[in-house]
Every structure is written in structure tokens, then in C-alpha cells.
Design a protein around this motif. Structure first.
Motif, PDB file in Angstrom:
ATOM      1  N   LEU A  14       4.815  10.520   5.742  1.00  0.00           N
ATOM      2  CA  LEU A  14       5.449  11.158   4.627  1.00  0.00           C
ATOM      3  C   LEU A  14       5.034  12.752   4.901  1.00  0.00           C
ATOM      4  O   LEU A  14       4.196  13.142   5.001  1.00  0.00           O
ATOM      5  CB  LEU A  14       5.265  10.812   3.371  1.00  0.00           C
ATOM      6  CG  LEU A  14       5.203   9.327   3.091  1.00  0.00           C
ATOM      7  CD1 LEU A  14       4.860   8.968   1.684  1.00  0.00           C
ATOM      8  CD2 LEU A  14       6.693   8.757   3.301  1.00  0.00           C
ATOM      9  N   VAL A  15       6.451  13.477   5.014  1.00  0.00           N
ATOM     10  CA  VAL A  15       6.207  14.927   5.128  1.00  0.00           C
ATOM     11  C   VAL A  15       6.926  15.608   4.293  1.00  0.00           C
ATOM     12  O   VAL A  15       8.366  15.033   3.732  1.00  0.00           O
ATOM     13  CB  VAL A  15       6.581  15.285   6.806  1.00  0.00           C
ATOM     14  CG1 VAL A  15       5.723  14.473   7.672  1.00  0.00           C
ATOM     15  CG2 VAL A  15       7.946  14.747   6.963  1.00  0.00           C
ATOM     16  N   GLY A  16       7.263  16.943   4.171  1.00  0.00           N
ATOM     17  CA  GLY A  16       7.804  17.696   3.267  1.00  0.00           C
ATOM     18  C   GLY A  16       7.288  18.120   2.069  1.00  0.00           C
ATOM     19  O   GLY A  16       6.207  17.647   1.574  1.00  0.00           O
ATOM     20  N   VAL A  17       7.889  18.903   1.426  1.00  0.00           N
ATOM     21  CA  VAL A  17       7.514  19.375   0.052  1.00  0.00           C
ATOM     22  C   VAL A  17       7.178  18.258  -0.879  1.00  0.00           C
ATOM     23  O   VAL A  17       6.267  18.090  -1.443  1.00  0.00           O
ATOM     24  CB  VAL A  17       8.429  20.422  -0.611  1.00  0.00           C
ATOM     25  CG1 VAL A  17       8.052  20.858  -1.924  1.00  0.00           C
ATOM     26  CG2 VAL A  17       8.606  21.557   0.527  1.00  0.00           C
ATOM     27  N   ALA A  18       8.350  17.333  -0.872  1.00  0.00           N
ATOM     28  CA  ALA A  18       8.151  16.232  -2.042  1.00  0.00           C
ATOM     29  C   ALA A  18       6.790  15.428  -1.605  1.00  0.00           C
ATOM     30  O   ALA A  18       6.128  15.026  -2.511  1.00  0.00           O
ATOM     31  CB  ALA A  18       9.447  15.408  -1.844  1.00  0.00           C
ATOM     32  N   ALA A  19       6.727  15.001  -0.355  1.00  0.00           N
ATOM     33  CA  ALA A  19       5.669  14.214  -0.056  1.00  0.00           C
ATOM     34  C   ALA A  19       4.222  14.850  -0.458  1.00  0.00           C
ATOM     35  O   ALA A  19       3.261  14.142  -1.100  1.00  0.00           O
ATOM     36  CB  ALA A  19       5.634  13.992   1.465  1.00  0.00           C
ATOM     37  N   SER A  20       4.285  16.352  -0.416  1.00  0.00           N
ATOM     38  CA  SER A  20       2.995  16.911  -0.947  1.00  0.00           C
ATOM     39  C   SER A  20       2.591  16.957  -2.601  1.00  0.00           C
ATOM     40  O   SER A  20       1.432  16.943  -2.801  1.00  0.00           O
ATOM     41  CB  SER A  20       3.110  18.207  -0.629  1.00  0.00           C
ATOM     42  OG  SER A  20       4.167  19.005  -1.286  1.00  0.00           O
ATOM     43  N   TYR A  21       3.483  16.567  -3.183  1.00  0.00           N
ATOM     44  CA  TYR A  21       3.363  16.316  -4.503  1.00  0.00           C
ATOM     45  C   TYR A  21       2.724  14.844  -4.937  1.00  0.00           C
ATOM     46  O   TYR A  21       2.327  14.735  -6.016  1.00  0.00           O
ATOM     47  CB  TYR A  21       4.765  16.661  -5.592  1.00  0.00           C
ATOM     48  CG  TYR A  21       4.943  17.869  -5.221  1.00  0.00           C
ATOM     49  CD1 TYR A  21       4.369  18.932  -5.581  1.00  0.00           C
ATOM     50  CD2 TYR A  21       6.487  18.038  -4.842  1.00  0.00           C
ATOM     51  CE1 TYR A  21       4.822  20.424  -5.603  1.00  0.00           C
ATOM     52  CE2 TYR A  21       6.931  19.523  -4.652  1.00  0.00           C
ATOM     53  CZ  TYR A  21       6.110  20.717  -4.999  1.00  0.00           C
ATOM     54  OH  TYR A  21       6.639  21.740  -5.131  1.00  0.00           O
ATOM     55  N   LEU A  22       2.802  14.026  -4.007  1.00  0.00           N
ATOM     56  CA  LEU A  22       2.412  12.639  -4.421  1.00  0.00           C
ATOM     57  C   LEU A  22       0.935  12.587  -4.130  1.00  0.00           C
ATOM     58  O   LEU A  22       0.310  13.161  -3.215  1.00  0.00           O
ATOM     59  CB  LEU A  22       2.856  11.487  -3.364  1.00  0.00           C
ATOM     60  CG  LEU A  22       4.417  11.536  -3.463  1.00  0.00           C
ATOM     61  CD1 LEU A  22       4.868  10.483  -2.031  1.00  0.00           C
ATOM     62  CD2 LEU A  22       4.998  10.988  -4.763  1.00  0.00           C
ATOM     63  N   THR A  23       0.198  11.525  -5.229  1.00  0.00           N
ATOM     64  CA  THR A  23      -1.183  11.560  -5.112  1.00  0.00           C
ATOM     65  C   THR A  23      -1.304  10.433  -4.122  1.00  0.00           C
ATOM     66  O   THR A  23      -0.536   9.728  -3.627  1.00  0.00           O
ATOM     67  CB  THR A  23      -1.633  10.911  -6.307  1.00  0.00           C
ATOM     68  OG1 THR A  23      -1.009   9.655  -6.892  1.00  0.00           O
ATOM     69  CG2 THR A  23      -1.457  12.024  -7.626  1.00  0.00           C
ATOM     70  N   GLU A  24      -2.574  10.103  -3.479  1.00  0.00           N
ATOM     71  CA  GLU A  24      -2.635   9.162  -2.459  1.00  0.00           C
ATOM     72  C   GLU A  24      -2.290   7.781  -3.124  1.00  0.00           C
ATOM     73  O   GLU A  24      -2.016   7.030  -2.611  1.00  0.00           O
ATOM     74  CB  GLU A  24      -4.374   9.072  -2.308  1.00  0.00           C
ATOM     75  CG  GLU A  24      -4.649   8.335  -1.007  1.00  0.00           C
ATOM     76  CD  GLU A  24      -5.934   8.334  -0.549  1.00  0.00           C
ATOM     77  OE1 GLU A  24      -6.544   7.273  -0.283  1.00  0.00           O
ATOM     78  OE2 GLU A  24      -6.585   9.553  -0.680  1.00  0.00           O
ATOM     79  N   THR A  25      -2.606   7.464  -4.435  1.00  0.00           N
ATOM     80  CA  THR A  25      -2.233   6.330  -4.931  1.00  0.00           C
ATOM     81  C   THR A  25      -0.607   6.219  -5.061  1.00  0.00           C
ATOM     82  O   THR A  25      -0.434   4.808  -4.498  1.00  0.00           O
ATOM     83  CB  THR A  25      -2.913   6.200  -6.565  1.00  0.00           C
ATOM     84  OG1 THR A  25      -4.310   6.384  -6.503  1.00  0.00           O
ATOM     85  CG2 THR A  25      -2.373   4.858  -6.989  1.00  0.00           C
ATOM     86  N   GLU A  26      -0.174   7.083  -5.348  1.00  0.00           N
ATOM     87  CA  GLU A  26       1.481   7.051  -5.365  1.00  0.00           C
ATOM     88  C   GLU A  26       1.820   6.823  -3.830  1.00  0.00           C
ATOM     89  O   GLU A  26       3.066   6.265  -3.863  1.00  0.00           O
ATOM     90  CB  GLU A  26       2.150   8.562  -6.051  1.00  0.00           C
ATOM     91  CG  GLU A  26       1.852   8.611  -7.490  1.00  0.00           C
ATOM     92  CD  GLU A  26       2.288   9.903  -7.960  1.00  0.00           C
ATOM     93  OE1 GLU A  26       2.585   9.961  -9.036  1.00  0.00           O
ATOM     94  OE2 GLU A  26       1.898  10.818  -7.153  1.00  0.00           O
ATOM     95  N   THR A  27       1.268   7.470  -3.006  1.00  0.00           N
ATOM     96  CA  THR A  27       1.766   7.453  -1.408  1.00  0.00           C
ATOM     97  C   THR A  27       1.690   5.791  -1.076  1.00  0.00           C
ATOM     98  O   THR A  27       2.391   5.171  -0.383  1.00  0.00           O
ATOM     99  CB  THR A  27       1.049   8.360  -0.741  1.00  0.00           C
ATOM    100  OG1 THR A  27       1.116   9.646  -1.091  1.00  0.00           O
ATOM    101  CG2 THR A  27       1.279   8.024   0.881  1.00  0.00           C
ATOM    102  N   GLU A  28       0.451   5.428  -1.436  1.00  0.00           N
ATOM    103  CA  GLU A  28       0.165   3.805  -1.216  1.00  0.00           C
ATOM    104  C   GLU A  28       1.066   2.936  -1.863  1.00  0.00           C
ATOM    105  O   GLU A  28       1.801   2.166  -1.141  1.00  0.00           O
ATOM    106  CB  GLU A  28      -1.225   3.460  -1.251  1.00  0.00           C
ATOM    107  CG  GLU A  28      -2.385   4.086  -0.291  1.00  0.00           C
ATOM    108  CD  GLU A  28      -1.973   3.902   1.043  1.00  0.00           C
ATOM    109  OE1 GLU A  28      -1.530   2.662   1.361  1.00  0.00           O
ATOM    110  OE2 GLU A  28      -1.926   4.801   1.919  1.00  0.00           O
ATOM    111  N   ARG A  29       1.382   3.113  -3.029  1.00  0.00           N
ATOM    112  CA  ARG A  29       2.148   2.288  -3.720  1.00  0.00           C
ATOM    113  C   ARG A  29       3.843   2.607  -3.054  1.00  0.00           C
ATOM    114  O   ARG A  29       4.528   1.380  -3.152  1.00  0.00           O
ATOM    115  CB  ARG A  29       2.389   2.788  -5.280  1.00  0.00           C
ATOM    116  CG  ARG A  29       3.117   1.748  -6.140  1.00  0.00           C
ATOM    117  CD  ARG A  29       3.123   2.010  -7.532  1.00  0.00           C
ATOM    118  NE  ARG A  29       4.305   2.800  -8.003  1.00  0.00           N
ATOM    119  CZ  ARG A  29       4.281   3.855  -8.797  1.00  0.00           C
ATOM    120  NH1 ARG A  29       3.002   4.392  -9.233  1.00  0.00           N
ATOM    121  NH2 ARG A  29       5.495   4.452  -8.910  1.00  0.00           N
TER     122      ARG A  29
END
Length: 131
Positions: A14-29
Motif C-alpha cells: 500500500l502506497v500513497g498519502v492515504a496508506a500512510s494514515y493507516l495503522t498497522e492493525t488497519e492495514t492488516e484488516r
């Protein structure tokens, strides 16, 4: 499933500005809930489509039919090494192997004999001994 070949899959970074706002938990979900859109899948011999224009004059264009052939992995990693991490998926009746993103996904395009010969003459590797 019918050919008893493992399904290799990896997470699309996941790349880009929006991806940088996600926590690790949100990314895994997100990967769990949206796997079809955020993960790539590979099964040797499966049908595929080329998704960008590579050689328009020879038919290697977006939408060209192809057959998945192999993966190029980083370093000394081989698919055989990865098979140690195989997980049986009861729901789909297949072996699943999660891997790191490969350096490349290699496919054999379905192009005319003339186009194939021209591509080979230009140095493309189309596994012509198997075609």
C-alpha cells in the motif's frame, strides 16, 4: 484445484498519502477483508492477461491472453523453499503459500508465430523450446 498446484500469493504494498494514515492493525484488516483487490495470486499454468502495452506492433498489448509460467523471487529464495510455509485451505480445497512480492511474474503470451519469431529475434525469452 483440479491440477493440484499450489496457489502462491502476496500482498500488494500500500502506497500513497492515504496508506500512510493507516495503522498497522488497519492495514492488516484491509488485507484480510479486501484480499481479492489488495493481494496478487499466481498458479503455474493459469490463464492470464497482459495488463500493459509492452510491444504494440507485435501484439503484446493490454488484454493479450497469456499463460502464467513462473515467478522471479529475490535473492536465493525459490518456490520450493516457500513450500515449507504451505497452508491447506479447506474452504477452497487448495494449498496456499504466502510469499514476499516477487521481482517479476513471468508469462507466455498468446501471439502469432510471426510475432513470436520477431520477439525472440529481439532477445525476448518466450521459452520457444516449449511452444
Amino acid at each position: 484445484r483440479h491440477h493440484r498446484r499450489p496457489l502462491f500469493w502476496w500482498k500488494q504494498p500500500l502506497v500513497g498519502v492515504a496508506a500512510s494514515y493507516l495503522t498497522e492493525t488497519e492495514t492488516e484488516r484491509a488485507y484480510l477483508e479486501e484480499r481479492a483487490g489488495l493481494c496478487f495470486h499466481f498458479v503455474e499454468g493459469a490463464p492470464a492477461s497482459i495488463t500493459s502495452n509492452i510491444e504494440t506492433g507485435r501484439g503484446l498489448v493490454n488484454g493479450c491472453d497469456a499463460e502464467l509460467h513462473s515467478l522471479t523471487l529475490a535473492g536465493d529464495t525459490t518456490l520450493d523453499n516457500c513450500l515449507a510455509n504451505t497452508v491447506w485451505n479447506d474452504q477452497y480445497g487448495i494449498w496456499e503459500v504466502q510469499i514476499e512480492p516477487p521481482l517479476s511474474v513471468n508469462a507466455i503470451p498468446d501471439v502469432s508465430d510471426e510475432a513470436r519469431q520477431t520477439l525472440l529475434a529481439r532477445g525476448a525469452s518466450l521459452l520457444d523450446e516449449e511452444l
